[in-house]
Design a protein around this motif. Structure first.
Motif, PDB file in Angstrom:
ATOM      1  N   GLY A  98     -28.347 -12.344 -14.633  1.00 29.48           N
ATOM      2  CA  GLY A  98     -29.290 -11.648 -13.756  1.00 29.48           C
ATOM      3  C   GLY A  98     -29.459 -12.325 -12.417  1.00 29.48           C
ATOM      4  N   PRO A  99     -30.291 -11.720 -11.548  1.00 29.50           N
ATOM      5  CA  PRO A  99     -30.509 -12.241 -10.199  1.00 29.50           C
ATOM      6  C   PRO A  99     -30.966 -13.702 -10.227  1.00 29.50           C
ATOM      7  CG  PRO A  99     -31.556 -10.120 -10.459  1.00 29.50           C
ATOM      8  CD  PRO A  99     -31.082 -10.531 -11.812  1.00 29.50           C
ATOM      9  N   CYS A 100     -30.453 -14.515  -9.316  1.00 25.05           N
ATOM     10  CA  CYS A 100     -30.830 -15.916  -9.234  1.00 25.05           C
ATOM     11  C   CYS A 100     -30.360 -16.467  -7.889  1.00 25.05           C
ATOM     12  CB  CYS A 100     -30.188 -16.711 -10.375  1.00 25.05           C
ATOM     13  SG  CYS A 100     -28.391 -16.579 -10.425  1.00 25.05           S
ATOM     14  N   VAL A 101     -30.807 -17.678  -7.588  1.00 29.09           N
ATOM     15  CA  VAL A 101     -30.322 -18.374  -6.394  1.00 29.09           C
ATOM     16  C   VAL A 101     -29.500 -19.567  -6.867  1.00 29.09           C
ATOM     17  CG1 VAL A 101     -30.961 -19.589  -4.278  1.00 29.09           C
ATOM     18  CG2 VAL A 101     -32.379 -17.695  -5.088  1.00 29.09           C
ATOM     19  N   ILE A 102     -28.272 -19.670  -6.379  1.00 26.90           N
ATOM     20  CA  ILE A 102     -27.386 -20.763  -6.777  1.00 26.90           C
ATOM     21  C   ILE A 102     -27.102 -21.631  -5.560  1.00 26.90           C
ATOM     22  CG2 ILE A 102     -25.043 -21.320  -7.556  1.00 26.90           C
ATOM     23  CD1 ILE A 102     -25.245 -18.661  -9.222  1.00 26.90           C
ATOM     24  N   VAL A 103     -27.490 -22.905  -5.638  1.00 24.26           N
ATOM     25  CA  VAL A 103     -27.331 -23.809  -4.494  1.00 24.26           C
ATOM     26  C   VAL A 103     -26.069 -24.648  -4.676  1.00 24.26           C
ATOM     27  CG1 VAL A 103     -28.393 -25.679  -3.168  1.00 24.26           C
ATOM     28  CG2 VAL A 103     -29.824 -23.905  -4.194  1.00 24.26           C
ATOM     29  N   GLY A 104     -25.201 -24.640  -3.675  1.00 22.28           N
ATOM     30  CA  GLY A 104     -24.012 -25.496  -3.680  1.00 22.28           C
ATOM     31  C   GLY A 104     -22.950 -25.097  -4.677  1.00 22.28           C
ATOM     32  N   ARG A 105     -22.064 -26.042  -5.000  1.00 21.93           N
ATOM     33  CA  ARG A 105     -20.975 -25.850  -5.974  1.00 21.93           C
ATOM     34  C   ARG A 105     -20.075 -24.658  -5.647  1.00 21.93           C
ATOM     35  NH1 ARG A 105     -20.463 -30.613  -7.994  1.00 21.93           N
ATOM     36  NH2 ARG A 105     -21.187 -30.915  -5.900  1.00 21.93           N
ATOM     37  N   CYS A 106     -19.891 -24.353  -4.347  1.00 23.08           N
ATOM     38  CA  CYS A 106     -18.983 -23.265  -3.906  1.00 23.08           C
ATOM     39  C   CYS A 106     -19.332 -21.933  -4.561  1.00 23.08           C
ATOM     40  CB  CYS A 106     -17.529 -23.609  -4.210  1.00 23.08           C
ATOM     41  SG  CYS A 106     -17.007 -25.246  -3.678  1.00 23.08           S
ATOM     42  N   GLY A 107     -20.618 -21.703  -4.805  1.00 18.89           N
ATOM     43  CA  GLY A 107     -21.049 -20.469  -5.472  1.00 18.89           C
ATOM     44  C   GLY A 107     -20.506 -19.211  -4.798  1.00 18.89           C
ATOM     45  N   ASP A 108     -20.491 -19.204  -3.465  1.00 25.22           N
ATOM     46  CA  ASP A 108     -19.995 -18.031  -2.733  1.00 25.22           C
ATOM     47  C   ASP A 108     -18.547 -17.718  -3.124  1.00 25.22           C
ATOM     48  OD1 ASP A 108     -19.769 -20.603  -1.134  1.00 25.22           O
ATOM     49  OD2 ASP A 108     -18.316 -19.367  -0.075  1.00 25.22           O
ATOM     50  N   TYR A 109     -17.750 -18.775  -3.293  1.00 27.95           N
ATOM     51  CA  TYR A 109     -16.342 -18.598  -3.639  1.00 27.95           C
ATOM     52  C   TYR A 109     -16.175 -18.229  -5.110  1.00 27.95           C
ATOM     53  CZ  TYR A 109     -11.445 -19.622  -4.437  1.00 27.95           C
ATOM     54  OH  TYR A 109     -10.134 -19.530  -4.801  1.00 27.95           O
ATOM     55  N   VAL A 110     -16.921 -18.930  -5.966  1.00 27.68           N
ATOM     56  CA  VAL A 110     -16.797 -18.699  -7.414  1.00 27.68           C
ATOM     57  C   VAL A 110     -17.134 -17.241  -7.754  1.00 27.68           C
ATOM     58  CG1 VAL A 110     -17.769 -19.314  -9.665  1.00 27.68           C
ATOM     59  CG2 VAL A 110     -17.270 -21.113  -7.998  1.00 27.68           C
ATOM     60  N   LEU A 111     -18.119 -16.694  -7.035  1.00 26.36           N
ATOM     61  CA  LEU A 111     -18.570 -15.326  -7.330  1.00 26.36           C
ATOM     62  C   LEU A 111     -17.970 -14.298  -6.368  1.00 26.36           C
ATOM     63  CD1 LEU A 111     -22.333 -16.127  -8.059  1.00 26.36           C
ATOM     64  CD2 LEU A 111     -20.482 -15.825  -9.716  1.00 26.36           C
ATOM     65  N   ARG A 112     -16.824 -14.637  -5.764  1.00 26.62           N
ATOM     66  CA  ARG A 112     -16.278 -13.786  -4.697  1.00 26.62           C
ATOM     67  C   ARG A 112     -15.924 -12.375  -5.149  1.00 26.62           C
ATOM     68  NH1 ARG A 112     -12.843 -17.298  -6.591  1.00 26.62           N
ATOM     69  NH2 ARG A 112     -10.644 -16.867  -7.013  1.00 26.62           N
ATOM     70  N   ASP A 113     -15.703 -12.175  -6.444  1.00 24.62           N
ATOM     71  CA  ASP A 113     -15.313 -10.835  -6.907  1.00 24.62           C
ATOM     72  C   ASP A 113     -16.504  -9.918  -7.177  1.00 24.62           C
ATOM     73  OD1 ASP A 113     -12.626 -11.365  -6.696  1.00 24.62           O
ATOM     74  OD2 ASP A 113     -12.501 -12.203  -8.729  1.00 24.62           O
ATOM     75  N   ARG A 114     -17.722 -10.459  -7.111  1.00 22.52           N
ATOM     76  CA  ARG A 114     -18.910  -9.619  -7.330  1.00 22.52           C
ATOM     77  C   ARG A 114     -19.366  -9.021  -6.009  1.00 22.52           C
ATOM     78  NH1 ARG A 114     -22.158 -11.395 -12.320  1.00 22.52           N
ATOM     79  NH2 ARG A 114     -23.507  -9.756 -11.553  1.00 22.52           N
ATOM     80  N   LYS A 115     -19.851  -7.788  -6.061  1.00 25.06           N
ATOM     81  CA  LYS A 115     -20.320  -7.136  -4.837  1.00 25.06           C
ATOM     82  C   LYS A 115     -21.815  -7.396  -4.587  1.00 25.06           C
ATOM     83  CE  LYS A 115     -16.883  -3.575  -4.205  1.00 25.06           C
ATOM     84  NZ  LYS A 115     -16.020  -4.620  -3.610  1.00 25.06           N
ATOM     85  N   ASP A 116     -22.515  -7.906  -5.608  1.00 27.98           N
ATOM     86  CA  ASP A 116     -23.967  -8.052  -5.502  1.00 27.98           C
ATOM     87  C   ASP A 116     -24.391  -9.470  -5.126  1.00 27.98           C
ATOM     88  OD1 ASP A 116     -23.086  -9.170  -7.815  1.00 27.98           O
ATOM     89  OD2 ASP A 116     -24.637  -8.309  -9.111  1.00 27.98           O
ATOM     90  N   VAL A 117     -23.529 -10.158  -4.364  1.00 37.07           N
ATOM     91  CA  VAL A 117     -23.832 -11.546  -3.996  1.00 37.07           C
ATOM     92  C   VAL A 117     -24.093 -11.656  -2.500  1.00 37.07           C
ATOM     93  CG1 VAL A 117     -22.967 -13.901  -3.947  1.00 37.07           C
ATOM     94  CG2 VAL A 117     -22.467 -12.448  -5.907  1.00 37.07           C
ATOM     95  N   LEU A 118     -25.230 -12.241  -2.159  1.00 30.69           N
ATOM     96  CA  LEU A 118     -25.562 -12.526  -0.762  1.00 30.69           C
ATOM     97  C   LEU A 118     -25.254 -14.001  -0.517  1.00 30.69           C
ATOM     98  CD1 LEU A 118     -27.051 -11.422   1.855  1.00 30.69           C
ATOM     99  CD2 LEU A 118     -29.044 -12.637   0.958  1.00 30.69           C
ATOM    100  N   ARG A 119     -24.350 -14.266   0.405  1.00 33.49           N
ATOM    101  CA  ARG A 119     -23.864 -15.634   0.616  1.00 33.49           C
ATOM    102  C   ARG A 119     -24.479 -16.240   1.882  1.00 33.49           C
ATOM    103  NH1 ARG A 119     -18.225 -13.764   1.624  1.00 33.49           N
ATOM    104  NH2 ARG A 119     -19.537 -12.225   2.662  1.00 33.49           N
TER     105      ARG A 119
END
Lengths: 202, 202
Positions: free
Chosen positions: B94-115
């Protein structure tokens, strides 16, 4: 209110110019884009030839030209220097929005400048450009080439004159992905302008 | 509301972690930072040694390691792969905030990610770090070195694992200069999250 000068750099077909327009309207301040700044430069006695030269693809850097050519600078570089002077004058006259022409770099010594960059993935810009009839090319291949070429030209123009890297977040106060939508972009820039003024007062 | 997953990358001593915290609180969603993700990885059976190895300076790229080492990957790379799996699981929950650890890249295939990326000039971060007792070094020279070293480590970690360039605006939906102030940063991220959800619905 609205004491801040806003510079806005943007990738081709992001709608950055329309975002800038609505920001200027909301703040009740003037908008200066590339055409207006070029017109001002022409009124200062620039030839058509000089303006055309300023649009050519750039290699090396302005510093390199200054070093190797001394006072005999290429026409394009003379136009940049004249445009920079005009941008500085406009900023001296009061709050405004300046689109393109490396405004963030030209005004780097002022503390009252909010520097914005608007970008978007290529696929999104392609669709946006088509939808809004912004493109000169008609077929798919031509459109792709037009976007690629304009990207390359803007990046080489920026990198040549500023020694910074086009699209690096560090050059700006706010870099926004246009896919978030026109209204959200305008809203965030206005919030940033308010914060900038508050930070300057504090 | 708050269907979006937010990833936040940040330079050292920008207060990015506190911005993330307040964004998560405002949206009523969970916050996962590096420590929590590492803890989850440890619970999956990782040794202290492996976690320490994952923090070392990176050269080449993960792709290079995968190519040259095959199944016998260095410990650090194994930790990254495990952490990436954990991040994907958290996002699935579910919705959450992920700090660091290349989260933007790891979740690159999801459309519901604000980077998001939060940065600031070095001088500002130095003052911020001192004011908030964030730095381990005590003298001026040590503090500068600590910031430089952490910058280098974060950049090399990100570049190694993502093949993108740390700090390039194109990796993000919103890149914010922390000098605009904590409250403004939180406000802009919330506006961006709202816009992202609207864009997804539309």
């Amino acid at each position: 209110m609205a004491k801040t000068i806003i510079t806005l750099g943007r990738e081709y077909c992001t709608g950055g110019r329309y975002i800038a327009k609505d920001v200027a309207r909301a703040l009740g301040i003037k908008l200066y884009d590339k055409e207006l700044i070029t017109m001002a430069a022409k009124n200062s006695g620039l030839s058509e030839e000089a303006v055309a030269a300023s649009e050519k693809r750039h290699t090396h850097s302005l510093l390199y030209s200054l070093y190797t050519m001394g006072n005999d600078l290429p026409l394009g570089d003379q136009v940049f220097i004249l445009q920079s002077r005009i941008i500085k004058q406009l900023a001296d006259e009061g709050p405004c929005v300046i689109v393109g022409r490396c405004g963030d770099y030209v005004l780097r010594d002022r503390k009252d400048v909010l520097r914005i960059f608007v970008y978007a993935p290529k696929g999104w810009r392609l669709a946006y450009g088509k939808e809004n009839n912004m493109l000169q090319a008609k077929d798919e291949k031509g459109i792709k080439d037009e976007i690629d070429k304009t990207d390359r030209n803007r990046a080489s123009y920026y990198n040549y004159y500023t020694q910074n890297r086009w699209g690096d977040a560090h050059n700006y106060d706010l870099a926004i992905n246009a896919t978030l939508g026109h209204d959200a972009c305008v809203k965030m820039i206005l919030a940033a302008a308010e914060a900038k003024e508050k930070a300057m007062e504090g």
